[in-house]
Design an enzyme around this catalytic site. Structure first.
Site, mmCIF file in Angstrom:
data_model
loop_
_atom_site.group_PDB
_atom_site.id
_atom_site.type_symbol
_atom_site.label_atom_id
_atom_site.label_comp_id
_atom_site.label_asym_id
_atom_site.label_seq_id
_atom_site.Cartn_x
_atom_site.Cartn_y
_atom_site.Cartn_z
ATOM 1 N N SER A 1 2.278 -0.084 -24.294
ATOM 2 C CA SER A 1 1.259 0.972 -24.291
ATOM 3 C C SER A 1 -0.191 0.504 -24.403
ATOM 4 O O SER A 1 -1.103 1.310 -24.239
ATOM 5 C CB SER A 1 1.532 1.967 -25.414
ATOM 6 N N LYS B 1 -7.788 5.074 -30.220
ATOM 7 C CA LYS B 1 -6.678 5.915 -29.781
ATOM 8 C C LYS B 1 -6.415 6.937 -30.875
ATOM 9 O O LYS B 1 -6.448 6.596 -32.063
ATOM 10 C CB LYS B 1 -5.449 5.022 -29.550
ATOM 11 N N SER C 1 0.810 4.380 -23.168
ATOM 12 C CA SER C 1 0.296 5.610 -23.717
ATOM 13 C C SER C 1 -1.176 5.532 -24.131
ATOM 14 O O SER C 1 -1.797 6.566 -24.354
ATOM 15 C CB SER C 1 1.136 6.025 -24.915
#
Lengths: 95, 486
Positions: free
Chosen positions: B177, B78, B153
């Protein structure tokens, strides 16, 4: 309305944000809806309840005050938008 | 089988037997990215050259007989996990050109174990969102239905794993997330106990809630990544010096003696999709059939979790994001006469609307006159949520719950309605408030063929129990084997 246009501008200023004029009313409305929802917390009895800031209990994390490796100046400055002679450059602060 | 379809465990076996090389595997992943990422949009940055160089090093090490379970395995991160020399944007225009001068501690650990870092994955800006639509750069599409969100996310992480554009990935979880996108994309995602994995080099959102964790193709891979990234780190003052077990040792058959708690409040939550509740109910029955004993438990403050979270997380964010001032790194708006003007125009142009909304909400909750009513009150309710879990865990080993109330929704469906989007975090964010670990494991599909995840939560540092239950469930059902058609 839970939060006024003026309050949004004031808090934005505290946050060092210039909210787009077109966005202020929208923000006021959205934040108002969120804050109204947050107000459901008022119905919870929290008398005498200690607040939690971290879920895992912890104490201060100390280390010996020994010299340790840090970034050299060039890599610390490598991402600076403006720099000169090993310093960060910012707009003029005092008259 | 195509190389890019391999799991970490399968790829490791072939690498060890020298049937494939890391360079073959890494090239297969890079080709796969070239073929499908235009449609999926998972990557912000692909580090092809550095990845191939790392693969070459891994092959050399393997030829000398030195390998860990991660040596030569292509992993993607990420884009809020700092990678030395590889751009790290946090999904934000304000960090569009930021090249970290250091590796996050988890990246150091992965590199030490020989993993190949393929690239950086899309996310909601500063991890603020549940759909990845708040990215400053692009949309990520759900590989199971490209018209839908991948979750967020860590949407890029989940989509990349689901579409075989990496063998495994890392994300971060502040209010769900990792678990929610894992659920929406049909992969495994673990949020570890707070303090289990170092946050050093993780771009901060809400420091008392953030935690890095794996998103993988199966439970075994998740345990392998946790073995690599867990443990105390002096560079993160909140990391905990607690022994790290070999997580693969929990991957054994049989759930006899395991007591699973079913929260009474979760079944009465409004807005839960019948496909989700059916899949979760079937999963609970399956886990009972595997030998676990169910008990009803109560988490009475569940309904206040969202409200407490959306005070605490934005408050912490408003403080953390004060550092983006256009001075030390990141974007600066140039045409300003004073420092104050420069701060304000830089931040207003650099941050997207959701980030600005949350900074304002957080600053408001912390400001004079409102602190007690908002931040103070929310922190007290947080204590009650912690107590709920402590009480529940007196009678059970793990808690079973849905991850998200609905399967992945359509792109654009909720972008103008932040509160409704926030409410979709109801089942995940209490684990962050309480600091406990939670895993999402695939447990079925909706009538429209969209993946649904089962959430399992345990006491602090009891990830082992999550692995045990998730592994048994996975082996007995095999939902993780189904792949999207791309």
């Amino acid at each position: 309305m839970k939060i006024s246009r003026e309050e949004v501008i004031h808090v934005a200023d505290l946050s060092r944000l210039d909210v787009d004029t077109k966005l202020i009313d929208k923000f006021a409305e959205q934040l108002g809806t969120i804050l109204e929802y947050v107000d459901t917390l008022k119905s919870v009895d929290t008398k005498g309840v200690t607040p939690t800031s971290h879920a895992i209990s912890m104490t201060n994390a100390f280390r010996e005050d020994d010299e340790q490796q840090s970034f050299n100046r060039d890599s610390a400055l490598a991402n600076a938008p403006d720099k000169e002679d090993g310093n960060f450059i910012v707009p003029k602060v005092v008259g | 089988m195509k190389l890019y379809e391999l799991s970490i465990q399968e790829a490791h076996r072939l690498l060890r037997k020298k049937e494939i090389s890391s360079q073959d595997l890494t090239r297969a992943i890079l080709d796969r990215i070239n073929t499908v990422d235009e449609a999926v949009g998972a990557y912000i940055t692909v580090g092809s050259e550095t990845a191939m160089a790392q693969a070459e090093t891994a092959d050399k090490s393997i030829s000398e007989g030195r390998l860990t379970p991660l040596t030569g395995i292509p992993i993607a991160l990420k884009d809020l996990i700092c990678t030395k020399g590889l751009r790290t944007t946090c999904g934000s225009k304000i960090l569009e050109n930021f090249i970290p001068p250091y590796d996050a501690s988890v990246v150091k650990k992965l590199k030490k174990d020989g993993a190949v870092i393929v690239g950086k994955l899309n996310m909601d800006e500063f991890a603020m969102g549940s759909s990845t639509e708040h990215s400053g750069f692009k949309l990520t599409h759900n590989p199971w239905d490209l018209t839908r969100i991948p979750g967020g996310s860590s949407g890029g992480s989940a989509a990349a794993v689901a579409s075989d554009m990496c063998i495994g990935s890392l994300g971060s979880d502040t209010g769900g997330s990792i678990r929610q996108p894992a659920s929406h994309c049909g992969v495994v995602g673990l949020k570890p106990t707070y303090g289990r994995v170092s946050r050093f080099g993780l771009v901060a959102f809400a420091s008392s809630l953030d935690q890095i964790g794996p998103l993988t193709k199966d439970v075994t891979d998740c345990a392998l990544l946790m073995n690599s990234i867990s443990g105390y780190d002096p560079a993160d003052s909140t990391s905990v010096p607690e022994h790290v077990p070999d997580y693969t040792s929990f991957l054994e058959n049989g759930l006899k003696g395991m007591v699973v708690g079913i929260p009474r409040e979760y079944s009465t939550t409004q807005g839960i999709d019948p496909d989700v509740s059916d899949a979760v109910e079937r999963a609970v029955k399956k886990i009972e059939a595997l030998g676990a004993e169910p008990v009803e438990i109560s988490l009475p403050h569940t309904e206040y979790g969202v409200a407490a979270y959306y005070v605490i997380a934005p408050s912490e964010a408003s403080s953390n994001l004060a550092r983006y001032d256009g001075v030390k790194y990141g974007y600066r708006d140039k045409d300003n006469n004073s420092l104050l003007e420069m701060y304000k125009s830089t931040r207003s142009k650099g941050f997207g609307p959701e980030v600005q909304r949350r900074i304002i909400l957080g600053t408001y909750s912390l400001s004079a006159g409102y602190y007690d009513a908002y931040y103070g009150k929310a922190s007290q309710v947080r204590t009650l949520i912690v107590r709920d879990f402590n009480k529940a865990f007196e009678t059970c080993d793990v808690i079973l719950a849905p991850v998200a109330p609905t399967p992945a929704f359509k792109l654009g469906a909720m972008t103008d309605d932040p509160l409704t989007m926030y409410l979709s975090d109801i089942f995940t964010l209490s684990a962050n408030l309480a600091g406990i670990p939670g895993i999402s494991v695939p447990c079925g599909f909706s009538s429209e063929g969209l993946p649904i995840g089962l959430q399992i939560m345990a006491r602090h540092f009891e990830e082992g129990k999550l692995f045990k239950v998730a592994y048994n469930f996975e082996q007995a059902t095999g939902f993780h084997k189904k792949k999207p058609h791309l």
